[in-house]
Design a protein around this motif. Structure first.
Motif, short mmCIF file in Angstrom:
data_model
loop_
_atom_site.label_atom_id
_atom_site.label_comp_id
_atom_site.label_asym_id
_atom_site.label_seq_id
_atom_site.Cartn_x
_atom_site.Cartn_y
_atom_site.Cartn_z
N LEU A 49 10.35 -1.84 -0.51
CA LEU A 49 11.26 -1.43 0.56
C LEU A 49 10.39 -1.05 1.74
N ARG A 50 10.53 -1.79 2.85
CA ARG A 50 9.64 -1.64 3.99
C ARG A 50 10.25 -0.73 5.07
N TYR A 51 9.48 0.26 5.50
CA TYR A 51 9.88 1.12 6.61
C TYR A 51 9.08 0.78 7.87
N VAL A 52 7.74 0.80 7.74
CA VAL A 52 6.85 0.57 8.88
C VAL A 52 5.88 -0.54 8.50
N GLY A 53 5.96 -1.67 9.22
CA GLY A 53 5.09 -2.78 8.91
C GLY A 53 5.44 -3.43 7.59
N ALA A 54 4.61 -4.40 7.18
CA ALA A 54 4.88 -5.16 5.96
C ALA A 54 4.03 -4.74 4.78
N GLY A 55 3.04 -3.86 5.01
CA GLY A 55 2.17 -3.45 3.91
C GLY A 55 1.41 -4.64 3.35
N GLY A 56 1.43 -4.77 2.00
CA GLY A 56 0.73 -5.87 1.36
C GLY A 56 1.56 -7.13 1.26
N SER A 57 2.70 -7.18 1.92
CA SER A 57 3.57 -8.36 1.91
C SER A 57 3.34 -9.18 3.19
N MET A 143 7.00 4.61 -5.94
CA MET A 143 5.86 5.19 -5.22
C MET A 143 5.90 4.79 -3.76
N GLN A 144 5.25 5.62 -2.97
CA GLN A 144 5.11 5.35 -1.54
C GLN A 144 3.72 4.81 -1.31
N ILE A 145 3.62 3.69 -0.59
CA ILE A 145 2.34 3.04 -0.33
C ILE A 145 2.10 2.95 1.17
N THR A 146 0.90 3.32 1.58
CA THR A 146 0.48 3.15 2.96
C THR A 146 -0.83 2.39 2.98
N VAL A 147 -0.92 1.37 3.82
CA VAL A 147 -2.14 0.61 4.03
C VAL A 147 -2.70 1.01 5.40
N GLY A 148 -4.01 1.22 5.47
CA GLY A 148 -4.61 1.81 6.66
C GLY A 148 -4.87 0.87 7.81
N SER A 149 -3.90 0.01 8.11
CA SER A 149 -3.95 -0.86 9.28
C SER A 149 -2.53 -1.29 9.58
N GLY A 150 -2.22 -1.45 10.86
CA GLY A 150 -0.89 -1.92 11.22
C GLY A 150 -0.68 -3.38 10.88
N THR A 151 -1.78 -4.14 10.82
CA THR A 151 -1.71 -5.57 10.49
C THR A 151 -2.78 -5.91 9.45
N GLU A 153 -4.85 -7.53 6.33
CA GLU A 153 -4.99 -8.87 5.76
C GLU A 153 -4.31 -8.89 4.39
N MET A 154 -4.01 -10.08 3.89
CA MET A 154 -3.43 -10.18 2.56
C MET A 154 -4.46 -9.76 1.50
N PRO A 155 -3.99 -9.11 0.44
CA PRO A 155 -4.92 -8.66 -0.61
C PRO A 155 -5.63 -9.83 -1.27
N VAL A 156 -6.84 -9.57 -1.73
CA VAL A 156 -7.63 -10.58 -2.45
C VAL A 156 -7.60 -10.23 -3.93
#
Length: 319
Positions: A49-57, A143-151, A153-156
Motif C-alpha cells: 500500500l503506497r503513500y509516498v513514492g513507489a518504494g521497491g515497486s 510493516m511500514q517500509i521506507t526507502v532512503g531515496s525519492g526515486t 533503483e529497483m532492488p537487485v
C-alpha cells in the motif's frame, strides 16, 4: 472536514492542497501485484500500500500516491508462511513492524544472521547489504517500509527462486541451516555488532521529553540507528498537548500509529486543519508552516519522518 465552498478563497486553496498531501488508510488499497519479481511464485506473495513514492515497486505512476522527495513511505502485508527473496538496495531501507512477528535475514556471503521483530520494532537495512524477510508467525505481518531515496533503483536479487532452489531462497541463500545464526546483541561477532547498531527495539527506547509536552522516541538519527538521507522519531503525544506552528527547509511526514492527531497548516493568514486516525498519513512540504495537537480522548503515537539526516533543529513550543 471543512466545506471548501464556504471557505475564503485563500483557505479553500490551502484546504485543497492539504487534502492533496494526505493519505487516508480507508481510502487506499493494497496492491497484490506490486513486485514483478514475485509473479508466478506463490511463496513470495505480499501486498503493498503506497503513500509516498513507489518504494521497491516500479509503479511510480500511481496517481493515488504522493510524490516522494528524500524518501518513500509504504505498507507491506505479508501472509503467514511467505517470504521475500534476498535482495539489496543502493540506499538504506527500514522495516517497522506494525503487526505480527517478522523474521529478517541479513546476508554475508553464504551466511545469514536472522533477527525477529515484533510490533514497533525496526531494522534499518544497510545500503548494499543483501537481506530478505519471512513470516514464520501465526498471523499476517503488517510493516511500514521506507526507502532512503525519492526515486530508488529497483532492488537487485541475490537469491531468488527463479534461479535457485525454493528452500535455499527461503533461507536467503544459506546453503544449510547451520549457516543461519540468530542475532545476539551480546555476541562478539562483528556481524552481530554491526547489525546491532541498526536494530531498534521499542521496549528499549528511552523517551526524550520535549518542553512542548510530547515525548520523542529516537528510531533513526541521534539516539537510534545511524541516519542516512532521512531520520525518524516515534512521537508520543499525550491527550491535550499541542504545539505551535513550525517550518522546516525539508519535508516531514506524520503517520499515525495509535489514537487521533489533528494537523494544521497556515499560509498568508489562512488556517486549515485535518484530523488523522490510525494508519493515516500527511506529507508536510518544505517551507509549510504546520502544527499538531491531540484533542482526542486518549494519548496518541505517530512516526515523524524528516527528509534530512541532521539532528532536530526545530525548537517546538507548546500552544
Amino acid at each position: 472536514m471543512p466545506d471548501t465552498n464556504a471557505l475564503p478563497q485563500s483557505s479553500a486553496t490551502l484546504e485543497r492542497d492539504m487534502r492533496a498531501h494526505t493519505g487516508l488508510f480507508t481510502e487506499k488499497s493494497f496492491d497484490w501485484d506490486a513486485f514483478p519479481a514475485s509473479r508466478g511464485f506463490p511463496d513470495l506473495s505480499r501486498a503493498q500500500l503506497r503513500y509516498v513514492g513507489a518504494g521497491g515497486s516500479p509503479k511510480v505512476g500511481d496517481p493515488s500516491t504522493l510524490k516522494a522527495e528524500h524518501f518513500t513511505f509504504s505498507l507491506v502485508n505479508q501472509p503467514v508462511g511467505k517470504f521475500a527473496a534476498s535482495h539489496a538496495h543502493e540506499v538504506v531501507e527500514h522495516f517497522l513492524v506494525l503487526q505480527g512477528v517478522l523474521t529478517i535475514g541479513t546476508v554475508w556471503d553464504d551466511e545469514v544472521v536472522e533477527v525477529k521483530l515484533g510490533p514497533k520494532d525496526m531494522l534499518l537495512n544497510m545500503s548494499g547489504r543483501p537481506h530478505g524477510f519471512r513470516n514464520d508467525g501465526v498471523e499476517p505481518v503488517l510493516m511500514q517500509i521506507t526507502v532512503g531515496s525519492g526515486t530508488p533503483e529497483m532492488p537487485v536479487h541475490v537469491c531468488h527462486p527463479r534461479d535457485k532452489e525454493l528452500e535455499l531462497s527461503r533461507r536467503f541463500g544459506a546453503p544449510v541451516p547451520e549457516k543461519i545464526h540468530l542475532f545476539s546483541p551480546e555476541s562478539s561477532d562483528w556481524r552481530h555488532q554491526q547489525l546491532g547498531k541498526h536494530v531498534v527495539r521499542y521496549r528499549d527506547r528511552t523517551p526524550v521529553w520535549d518542553k512542548a509536552g510530547f515525548a520523542r522516541l529516537p528510531y533513526i538519527g541521534e539516539g537510534g540507528a545511524p541516519a542516512h538521507g532521512y531520520r525518524m522519531d516515534m512521537i508520543h503525544l499525550p491527550r491535550g498537548v499541542a504545539v505551535r506552528p513550525y517550518v522546516r527547509d525539508v519535508e516531514d511526514v506524520f503517520f499515525v500509529l495509535d489514537g487521533m492527531v489533528t494537523v494544521g497548516w497556515e499560509q498568508d493568514g489562512a488556517i486549515v486543519e485535518r484530523r488523522l486516525g490510525a494508519r493515516d498519513l500527511i506529507f508536510n512540504p518544505a517551507g509549510r508552516a504546520h502544527y499538531f495537537r491531540n484533542d482526542g480522548v486518549g494519548d496518541a503515537q505517530f512516526t515523524m519522518v524528516v527528509g534530512s539526516p541532521k539532528p532536530e533543529s526545530v525548537a517546538f513550543a507548546a500552544a
